[in-house]
Design a protein around this motif. Structure first.
Motif, PDB file in Angstrom:
ATOM      1  N   ALA A  51      92.005 102.555  87.566  1.00  0.00           N
ATOM      2  CA  ALA A  51      91.507 102.382  86.188  1.00  0.00           C
ATOM      3  C   ALA A  51      92.578 103.179  85.241  1.00  0.00           C
ATOM      4  N   PRO A  52      92.658 104.685  85.440  1.00  0.00           N
ATOM      5  CA  PRO A  52      93.276 105.297  84.592  1.00  0.00           C
ATOM      6  C   PRO A  52      94.929 104.806  84.397  1.00  0.00           C
ATOM      7  N   SER A  53      95.557 104.499  85.682  1.00  0.00           N
ATOM      8  CA  SER A  53      96.794 103.967  85.853  1.00  0.00           C
ATOM      9  C   SER A  53      96.917 102.610  84.932  1.00  0.00           C
ATOM     10  N   ALA A  54      95.879 101.736  85.196  1.00  0.00           N
ATOM     11  CA  ALA A  54      96.154 100.365  84.376  1.00  0.00           C
ATOM     12  C   ALA A  54      95.802 100.639  82.983  1.00  0.00           C
ATOM     13  N   ALA A  55      95.112 101.403  82.593  1.00  0.00           N
ATOM     14  CA  ALA A  55      94.893 101.701  81.133  1.00  0.00           C
ATOM     15  C   ALA A  55      96.459 102.071  80.638  1.00  0.00           C
ATOM     16  N   GLU A  56      96.868 103.115  81.417  1.00  0.00           N
ATOM     17  CA  GLU A  56      97.860 103.664  80.873  1.00  0.00           C
ATOM     18  C   GLU A  56      99.247 102.492  80.742  1.00  0.00           C
ATOM     19  N   GLY A  57      99.278 101.681  81.699  1.00  0.00           N
ATOM     20  CA  GLY A  57     100.325 100.475  81.723  1.00  0.00           C
ATOM     21  C   GLY A  57     100.006  99.598  80.786  1.00  0.00           C
ATOM     22  N   GLY A  61     102.779  98.786  77.524  1.00  0.00           N
ATOM     23  CA  GLY A  61     103.029  97.485  77.485  1.00  0.00           C
ATOM     24  C   GLY A  61     103.041  96.943  76.155  1.00  0.00           C
ATOM     25  N   LEU A  62     101.501  97.407  75.328  1.00  0.00           N
ATOM     26  CA  LEU A  62     101.176  97.080  73.985  1.00  0.00           C
ATOM     27  C   LEU A  62     101.952  97.805  72.887  1.00  0.00           C
ATOM     28  N   PRO A  67     108.648 101.960  80.408  1.00  0.00           N
ATOM     29  CA  PRO A  67     107.586 101.893  81.742  1.00  0.00           C
ATOM     30  C   PRO A  67     107.714 103.580  82.469  1.00  0.00           C
ATOM     31  N   ALA A  68     106.797 103.899  83.015  1.00  0.00           N
ATOM     32  CA  ALA A  68     106.439 105.210  83.392  1.00  0.00           C
ATOM     33  C   ALA A  68     107.162 105.413  84.786  1.00  0.00           C
ATOM     34  N   ALA A  69     107.652 104.339  85.272  1.00  0.00           N
ATOM     35  CA  ALA A  69     108.440 104.469  86.658  1.00  0.00           C
ATOM     36  C   ALA A  69     109.709 103.407  86.509  1.00  0.00           C
ATOM     37  N   GLU A  70     110.463 103.445  87.351  1.00  0.00           N
ATOM     38  CA  GLU A  70     111.509 102.436  87.240  1.00  0.00           C
ATOM     39  C   GLU A  70     110.966 101.149  87.962  1.00  0.00           C
ATOM     40  N   PRO A  71     111.517 100.242  87.184  1.00  0.00           N
ATOM     41  CA  PRO A  71     111.138  98.500  87.423  1.00  0.00           C
ATOM     42  C   PRO A  71     111.245  98.233  88.786  1.00  0.00           C
ATOM     43  N   ALA A  72     112.122  98.791  89.587  1.00  0.00           N
ATOM     44  CA  ALA A  72     112.277  98.663  91.064  1.00  0.00           C
ATOM     45  C   ALA A  72     111.232  99.312  91.692  1.00  0.00           C
TER      46      ALA A  72
END
Length: 229
Positions: A51-57, A61-62, A67-72
């Motif tokens: 949940a915390p990671s999904a909320a941060e993403g 995004g909004l 992004p907090a990590a490389e797209p790959a």
């Protein structure tokens, strides 16, 4: 049979006396409802989200943040999650298919059980005396749905409210059974996966290749659906 998470979300918003976030405006409440619905759907579908990671993403995004990590790396993680879920679904599908076939074979031996050409099994619990619905009729029914092991996944009886729908707009097994049932009947129906939700299942409650057991009580029959304007 089909329910969305939005009513649950709205009820959760307005029934709670204390909020962890500010929900003082309609826009905030609507945003929370969307997030709640997303979370409820993920839980229903068995998606293991942190949940915390999904909320941060969602927040990044909004806001349009990087992004907090490389797209790959993110794509690799998504690919692994997809592979893991597919492998888990394959194991469940194989087990459900095997267990379901054994259950149906045993149920078919029960006194009074009949089997149709499609593989549907039914047992008349109460014999109605009324007319039988057609595919385009609207019907009012009470029902209880369980897995072969007895786990209940849905029940109009528990909700205290019968449901109304058009016969040809539901799963194939229900369509087949209902047009054979006189009004006032109550049947126990066992559906092979092909007549229920097939290889995909339906959320976390009904897995892939799942045999389903229903008690269906046909309370009333309406007329044909009105023509589209």
């Amino acid at each position: 049979m089909l329910r969305t998470a939005l009513p649950v979300a709205v009820a959760a918003i307005f029934s709670s006396a204390a909020f962890a976030v500010d929900l003082s405006t309609d826009a905030q409440k609507a945003a929370y409802a969307i997030g709640y619905q997303f979370g409820a759907n993920a839980k229903r579908d068995g998606l293991p989200l942190d949940a915390p990671s999904a909320a941060e993403g969602l927040k990044d995004g909004l806001s349009g943040a990087k992004p907090a990590a490389e797209p790959a790396a993110l794509q690799a993680a998504l690919d692994k999650l997809r592979t893991d879920l597919e492998a888990k679904a394959k194991v469940a599908a194989d087990k459900n298919a095997k267990d379901g076939a054994a259950f149906r074979a045993e149920f078919a031996k029960t006194k009074g059980v009949k089997k149709t050409e499609s593989g549907l099994l039914y047992q008349v619990l109460t014999e109605g005396k009324g007319a039988k619905p057609t595919a385009t009729d609207h019907v009012k029914v009470n029902y209880r749905g369980t897995l072969p092991n007895g786990t209940e996944f849905d029940s109009s009886y528990k909700r205290g409210e019968a449901v109304n729908f058009q016969v040809n707009q539901i799963i194939p097994g229900w369509q087949e059974a209902l047009v054979m049932m006189p009004k006032g009947s109550k049947w126990k129906v066992v559906l092979p996966p092909a007549l229920a939700y097939g290889e995909k299942g339906a959320g976390n409650a009904i897995g892939p290749n799942q045999t389903l057991v229903f008690e269906i009580e046909l309370l009333d029959i309406g007329g044909a659906a009105p023509a589209a304007p």
